[in-house]
Motif scaffolding. Structure first.
Motif, PDB file in Angstrom:
ATOM      1  N   VAL A 403       0.837  -1.198   0.000  1.00  0.00           N
ATOM      2  CA  VAL A 403       0.000   0.000   0.000  1.00  0.00           C
ATOM      3  C   VAL A 403       0.871   1.246   0.000  1.00  0.00           C
ATOM      4  O   VAL A 403       0.621   2.213  -0.739  1.00  0.00           O
ATOM      5  N   MET A 404       1.934   1.233   0.793  1.00  0.00           N
ATOM      6  CA  MET A 404       2.794   2.409   0.915  1.00  0.00           C
ATOM      7  C   MET A 404       3.554   2.699  -0.378  1.00  0.00           C
ATOM      8  O   MET A 404       3.927   3.851  -0.642  1.00  0.00           O
ATOM      9  N   ALA A 405       3.766   1.675  -1.200  1.00  0.00           N
ATOM     10  CA  ALA A 405       4.467   1.879  -2.475  1.00  0.00           C
ATOM     11  C   ALA A 405       3.580   2.561  -3.512  1.00  0.00           C
ATOM     12  O   ALA A 405       4.078   3.102  -4.503  1.00  0.00           O
ATOM     13  N   ASP A 406       2.269   2.570  -3.272  1.00  0.00           N
ATOM     14  CA  ASP A 406       1.341   3.190  -4.214  1.00  0.00           C
ATOM     15  C   ASP A 406       1.494   4.713  -4.170  1.00  0.00           C
ATOM     16  O   ASP A 406       1.663   5.312  -3.100  1.00  0.00           O
ATOM     17  N   THR A 407       1.423   5.353  -5.316  1.00  0.00           N
ATOM     18  CA  THR A 407       1.602   6.805  -5.380  1.00  0.00           C
ATOM     19  C   THR A 407       0.474   7.558  -4.681  1.00  0.00           C
ATOM     20  O   THR A 407       0.621   8.743  -4.352  1.00  0.00           O
ATOM     21  N   GLY A 408      -0.636   6.891  -4.431  1.00  0.00           N
ATOM     22  CA  GLY A 408      -1.745   7.539  -3.745  1.00  0.00           C
ATOM     23  C   GLY A 408      -1.573   7.610  -2.237  1.00  0.00           C
ATOM     24  O   GLY A 408      -2.323   8.314  -1.547  1.00  0.00           O
ATOM     25  N   PHE A 409      -0.589   6.877  -1.720  1.00  0.00           N
ATOM     26  CA  PHE A 409      -0.346   6.874  -0.277  1.00  0.00           C
ATOM     27  C   PHE A 409       0.575   8.032   0.091  1.00  0.00           C
ATOM     28  O   PHE A 409       1.582   8.274  -0.575  1.00  0.00           O
ATOM     29  N   THR A 410       0.249   8.750   1.156  1.00  0.00           N
ATOM     30  CA  THR A 410       1.096   9.825   1.655  1.00  0.00           C
ATOM     31  C   THR A 410       1.314   9.639   3.153  1.00  0.00           C
ATOM     32  O   THR A 410       0.496   8.982   3.832  1.00  0.00           O
ATOM     33  N   PRO A 411       2.386  10.218   3.716  1.00  0.00           N
ATOM     34  CA  PRO A 411       2.619  10.097   5.156  1.00  0.00           C
ATOM     35  C   PRO A 411       1.494  10.700   6.009  1.00  0.00           C
ATOM     36  O   PRO A 411       1.354  10.342   7.177  1.00  0.00           O
ATOM     37  N   ASP A 412       0.702  11.611   5.438  1.00  0.00           N
ATOM     38  CA  ASP A 412      -0.390  12.233   6.190  1.00  0.00           C
ATOM     39  C   ASP A 412      -1.708  11.475   6.081  1.00  0.00           C
ATOM     40  O   ASP A 412      -2.666  11.794   6.793  1.00  0.00           O
ATOM     41  N   LEU A 413      -1.785  10.513   5.197  1.00  0.00           N
ATOM     42  CA  LEU A 413      -3.068   9.905   4.854  1.00  0.00           C
ATOM     43  C   LEU A 413      -3.776   9.305   6.069  1.00  0.00           C
ATOM     44  O   LEU A 413      -4.957   9.561   6.300  1.00  0.00           O
ATOM     45  N   ILE A 414      -3.061   8.536   6.860  1.00  0.00           N
ATOM     46  CA  ILE A 414      -3.685   7.881   8.010  1.00  0.00           C
ATOM     47  C   ILE A 414      -4.018   8.898   9.089  1.00  0.00           C
ATOM     48  O   ILE A 414      -5.110   8.887   9.667  1.00  0.00           O
ATOM     49  N   ALA A 415      -3.075   9.817   9.365  1.00  0.00           N
ATOM     50  CA  ALA A 415      -3.322  10.831  10.387  1.00  0.00           C
ATOM     51  C   ALA A 415      -4.505  11.717  10.035  1.00  0.00           C
ATOM     52  O   ALA A 415      -5.274  12.136  10.911  1.00  0.00           O
ATOM     53  N   ASP A 416      -4.671  11.992   8.754  1.00  0.00           N
ATOM     54  CA  ASP A 416      -5.789  12.824   8.306  1.00  0.00           C
ATOM     55  C   ASP A 416      -7.100  12.049   8.223  1.00  0.00           C
ATOM     56  O   ASP A 416      -8.163  12.643   8.004  1.00  0.00           O
ATOM     57  N   GLY A 417      -7.018  10.738   8.371  1.00  0.00           N
ATOM     58  CA  GLY A 417      -8.231   9.932   8.296  1.00  0.00           C
ATOM     59  C   GLY A 417      -8.757   9.745   6.901  1.00  0.00           C
ATOM     60  O   GLY A 417      -9.939   9.423   6.711  1.00  0.00           O
ATOM     61  N   ASP A 418      -7.910   9.924   5.896  1.00  0.00           N
ATOM     62  CA  ASP A 418      -8.335   9.740   4.512  1.00  0.00           C
ATOM     63  C   ASP A 418      -8.242   8.261   4.120  1.00  0.00           C
ATOM     64  O   ASP A 418      -7.489   7.490   4.712  1.00  0.00           O
ATOM     65  N   ALA A 419      -8.976   7.904   3.105  1.00  0.00           N
ATOM     66  CA  ALA A 419      -9.002   6.516   2.649  1.00  0.00           C
ATOM     67  C   ALA A 419      -8.127   6.337   1.415  1.00  0.00           C
ATOM     68  O   ALA A 419      -7.927   7.267   0.636  1.00  0.00           O
ATOM     69  N   ILE A 420      -7.614   5.124   1.261  1.00  0.00           N
ATOM     70  CA  ILE A 420      -6.954   4.743   0.016  1.00  0.00           C
ATOM     71  C   ILE A 420      -7.470   3.353  -0.349  1.00  0.00           C
ATOM     72  O   ILE A 420      -7.327   2.403   0.425  1.00  0.00           O
ATOM     73  N   ALA A 421      -8.100   3.247  -1.482  1.00  0.00           N
ATOM     74  CA  ALA A 421      -8.697   1.978  -1.897  1.00  0.00           C
ATOM     75  C   ALA A 421      -7.614   0.942  -2.147  1.00  0.00           C
ATOM     76  O   ALA A 421      -6.561   1.246  -2.729  1.00  0.00           O
ATOM     77  N   PHE A 422      -7.876  -0.294  -1.711  1.00  0.00           N
ATOM     78  CA  PHE A 422      -6.920  -1.374  -1.950  1.00  0.00           C
ATOM     79  C   PHE A 422      -7.135  -1.942  -3.348  1.00  0.00           C
ATOM     80  O   PHE A 422      -8.266  -2.226  -3.743  1.00  0.00           O
ATOM     81  N   THR A 423      -6.059  -2.080  -4.108  1.00  0.00           N
ATOM     82  CA  THR A 423      -6.134  -2.633  -5.459  1.00  0.00           C
ATOM     83  C   THR A 423      -5.107  -3.739  -5.615  1.00  0.00           C
ATOM     84  O   THR A 423      -4.146  -3.846  -4.835  1.00  0.00           O
ATOM     85  N   ARG A 424      -5.273  -4.547  -6.640  1.00  0.00           N
ATOM     86  CA  ARG A 424      -4.343  -5.648  -6.875  1.00  0.00           C
ATOM     87  C   ARG A 424      -2.931  -5.156  -7.206  1.00  0.00           C
ATOM     88  O   ARG A 424      -1.967  -5.902  -7.066  1.00  0.00           O
ATOM     89  N   SER A 425      -2.807  -3.926  -7.629  1.00  0.00           N
ATOM     90  CA  SER A 425      -1.475  -3.389  -7.911  1.00  0.00           C
ATOM     91  C   SER A 425      -0.635  -3.302  -6.647  1.00  0.00           C
ATOM     92  O   SER A 425       0.596  -3.179  -6.706  1.00  0.00           O
ATOM     93  N   MET A 426      -1.273  -3.385  -5.493  1.00  0.00           N
ATOM     94  CA  MET A 426      -0.562  -3.339  -4.218  1.00  0.00           C
ATOM     95  C   MET A 426      -0.116  -4.713  -3.760  1.00  0.00           C
ATOM     96  O   MET A 426       0.592  -4.836  -2.757  1.00  0.00           O
ATOM     97  N   GLU A 427      -0.498  -5.751  -4.480  1.00  0.00           N
ATOM     98  CA  GLU A 427      -0.089  -7.114  -4.128  1.00  0.00           C
ATOM     99  C   GLU A 427       1.250  -7.433  -4.792  1.00  0.00           C
ATOM    100  O   GLU A 427       1.742  -6.710  -5.669  1.00  0.00           O
ATOM    101  N   GLY A 428       1.843  -8.530  -4.373  1.00  0.00           N
ATOM    102  CA  GLY A 428       3.014  -9.052  -5.045  1.00  0.00           C
ATOM    103  C   GLY A 428       4.344  -8.486  -4.558  1.00  0.00           C
ATOM    104  O   GLY A 428       5.398  -8.894  -5.070  1.00  0.00           O
TER     105      GLY A 428
END
Length: 431
Positions: A403-428
Motif C-alpha cells: 500500500v505504501m508503495a502506491d503513489t496515492g499513499f502519503t505520510p499524512d493519509l492515516i493521520a488525516d483519516g483519509d481513505a486509500i482503496a486497496f487494489t491488486r497493484s498493491m499485491e506481489g
C-alpha cells in the motif's frame, strides 16, 4: 476549540468492557486454567466449550457479525474492548472467537445471499451456542506468498470443477487452520477454505473460496500440539477427493482479496489481544513490585530500576492500545481501506507486547518461572502473536509495504483519516 478526537468511552462501551471483564474472570479463567494444564491439545480446546456457549448467550461470538443476518452489528471499537478483556484472561479463548469472525465475515463481504443466510444465520441462532466456523488458509509450505504469480507457489489446495456433477473436487492439505476440527474433531459446522481453481495461473487470478460443510466425506483432521494458545485449536487438515456443491464456492478469482481483507480486519483484534496479555503481565508485576522486597527492607518498586521499567511498560501498553483504537476507528469509517494500518497495527503491537511481557518477568525475577504465578503462561501466549494471524515477518509487513508503495499513499493519509482503496497493484511485493 476542541479537536475532533475523543478517547472517552461511551456509557455503553464502559458497560461492555466491565461486563466482559467479569465474564472473563468468573467463567473463562477457571475453565482456561484447567484446560491449559491438560496434556491433550484437543481436550484443552474442548474444555472451553461451556465458556463458549456462555459467550454466545452474551453475544460475544456473534456481536461482530452483520445485524441483517442476526449478528450484533457491533463496531470494531466495541469488538476490541471485548477482545482485550478476554485475552487478558486467556488469549486462546479469545482467538477462538476471532477465528469465527475470520471465517464468517468473508461470507458477508464476498458471498452470495444464500450462503450468508445459511451459515451466518446458523451461527447467530439462539440455540446454536456451540457453532464453530473454521478459517482454512494456511498451508504447510507457508502462505505468505499467496499472491505469487507462479502457479507452483502459494495456495496449493486444488479445487477441480466437475461440470458433470455440478461439484468442485478438493485435494490437498492445510496446516494451522483454526477451529476447523470442531469440538469433537469431526469438523467445524462450516470450514471457509481458500482454494486454487486453476493449476496454470497465479495467485492473483485463480484463488476462490469454498464453504465445506461438517460431515463432508474425505476430510481428515490432526491436532497440532502448541506451546501457547492451548485453549484454541489448530489442525492439519487433509482433503482427499472432497466434493463441494458449486453453490458453496464463491469469490471466484478473488480469493487473494478475501485473504487481504480478512487479515486487515483481524489485525487490530490480534493487536489488542496482545495488549490484553501484556496488561495482565503488567498488572501482576505492579502488584508484585509493591509488596515484594527481594530480601531488602522495602518493596522493590522503591528502586529506581524497577520504577523506570514499570513506567516504560505502562507507556508502551497505553500507546499500543490507542493505536489499536485508531485502527478500529479507521476501519469503522472506511471499511475496506485499512490494509496498511491494519497490518502495521498487528506487527507493531504484537512485537512490542512480547517485549513488555518479558520486561514484566524481569521485574518479578526468577519467581516468574513458577507456574503457580501464571507468568509463564502469559509468556507462552505472548510469543505466539508475532507468528500467527499472518506472520509479522512474512505476510503482514509486505501487505503494508504494497500500500505504501502506491503513489496515492502519503505520510499524512492515516493521520488525516483519509481513505486509500486497496487494489491488486498493491499485491506481489516481496514475493
Amino acid at each position: 476549540m476542541h479537536m475532533a478526537i475523543d478517547f472517552a468511552l461511551t456509557p455503553r462501551q464502559r458497560t461492555l468492557k466491565y461486563e466482559v471483564r467479569e465474564f472473563a474472570r468468573e467463567i473463562v479463567r477457571p475453565a482456561a486454567e484447567r484446560a491449559d494444564a491438560l496434556a491433550d491439545p484437543q481436550a484443552s480446546f474442548a474444555a472451553m466449550k461451556s465458556a463458549f456457549a456462555h459467550a454466545h448467550r452474551m453475544g460475544l461470538t456473534t456481536g461482530f457479525l452483520p445485524a441483517k443476518y442476526g449478528g450484533g452489528g457491533a463496531s470494531n471499537i466495541e469488538l476490541l474492548l471485548a477482545s482485550e478483556e478476554l485475552a487478558a484472561v486467556d488469549a486462546g479463548f479469545a482467538t477462538t472467537l476471532l477465528i469465527n469472525g475470520l471465517a464468517l465475515l468473508p461470507l458477508a463481504w464476498f458471498g452470495p445471499e444464500e450462503l450468508c443466510e445459511r451459515w451466518i444465520g446458523a451461527a447467530t441462532a439462539p440455540d446454536r451456542t456451540d457453532f464453530l466456523a473454521g478459517w482454512v488458509v494456511s498451508e504447510r509450505g507457508g502462505t505468505a506468498n499467496f499472491d505469487h504469480p507462479d502457479p507452483g507457489a502459494g495456495i496449493q489446495l486444488f479445487a477441480e470443477h466437475d461440470r458433470g456433477s455440478g461439484e468442485y473436487v478438493l485435494n490437498g492439505e492445510k496446516h494451522w487452520p483454526g477451529n476447523a476440527g470442531g469440538w469433537d474433531l469431526q469438523g467445524a459446522d462450516v470450514n471457509i477454505c481458500v482454494v486454487r481453481t486453476d493449476r496454470r495461473r497465479g495467485g492473483r487470478d485463480c484463488l476462490s473460496v469454498a464453504a465445506v460443510e461438517r460431515g463432508t466425506a474425505g476430510v481428515d483432521f490432526r491436532v497440532i500440539d502448541k506451546i501457547g494458545h492451548r485453549t484454541c485449536q489448530n489442525v492439519t487438515m487433509t482433503f482427499r477427493d472432497v466434493r463441494v456443491p458449486e453453490k458453496n464456492v464463491f469469490a471466484h478469482g478473488d480469493g487473494d482479496l478475501v485473504i487481504n481483507r480478512a487479515f486487515t480486519w483481524s489485525g487490530p483484534v490480534a493487536a489488542i489481544a496482545a495488549i490484553g496479555v501484556a496488561r495482565a503481565a503488567y498488572d501482576f508485576a505492579l502488584k508484585w513490585a509493591r509488596t515484594y522486597t527481594g530480601g531488602g527492607s522495602s518493596p522493590i518498586i522503591a528502586h529506581q530500576a524497577v520504577g523506570h521499567l514499570l513506567a516504560d511498560v505502562a507507556a508502551r501498553i497505553e500507546a499500543g492500545r490507542y493505536m489499536c483504537w485508531k485502527t478500529a476507528h479507521y476501519l469503522d469509517t472506511h471499511e475496506d481501506a485499512g490494509h496498511a494500518l491494519g497490518a502495521m497495527n498487528k506487527v507493531y503491537c504484537t512485537d512490542l507486547m512480547h517485549e513488555v511481557v518479558t520486561d514484566c518477568m524481569r521485574i518479578v525475577g526468577v519467581n516468574a518461572l513458577d507456574k503457580k504465578f501464571g507468568m509463564e503462561k502469559l509468556y507462552r501466549d505472548a510469543i505466539a502473536f508475532p507468528l500467527y494471524d499472518a506472520g509479522n515477518i512474512g505476510m503482514q509487513r509486505r501487505r503494508a509495504w504494497g500500500v505504501m508503495a502506491d503513489t496515492g499513499f502519503t505520510p499524512d493519509l492515516i493521520a488525516d483519516g483519509d481513505a486509500i482503496a486497496f487494489t491488486r497493484s498493491m499485491e506481489g511485493y516481496g514475493i
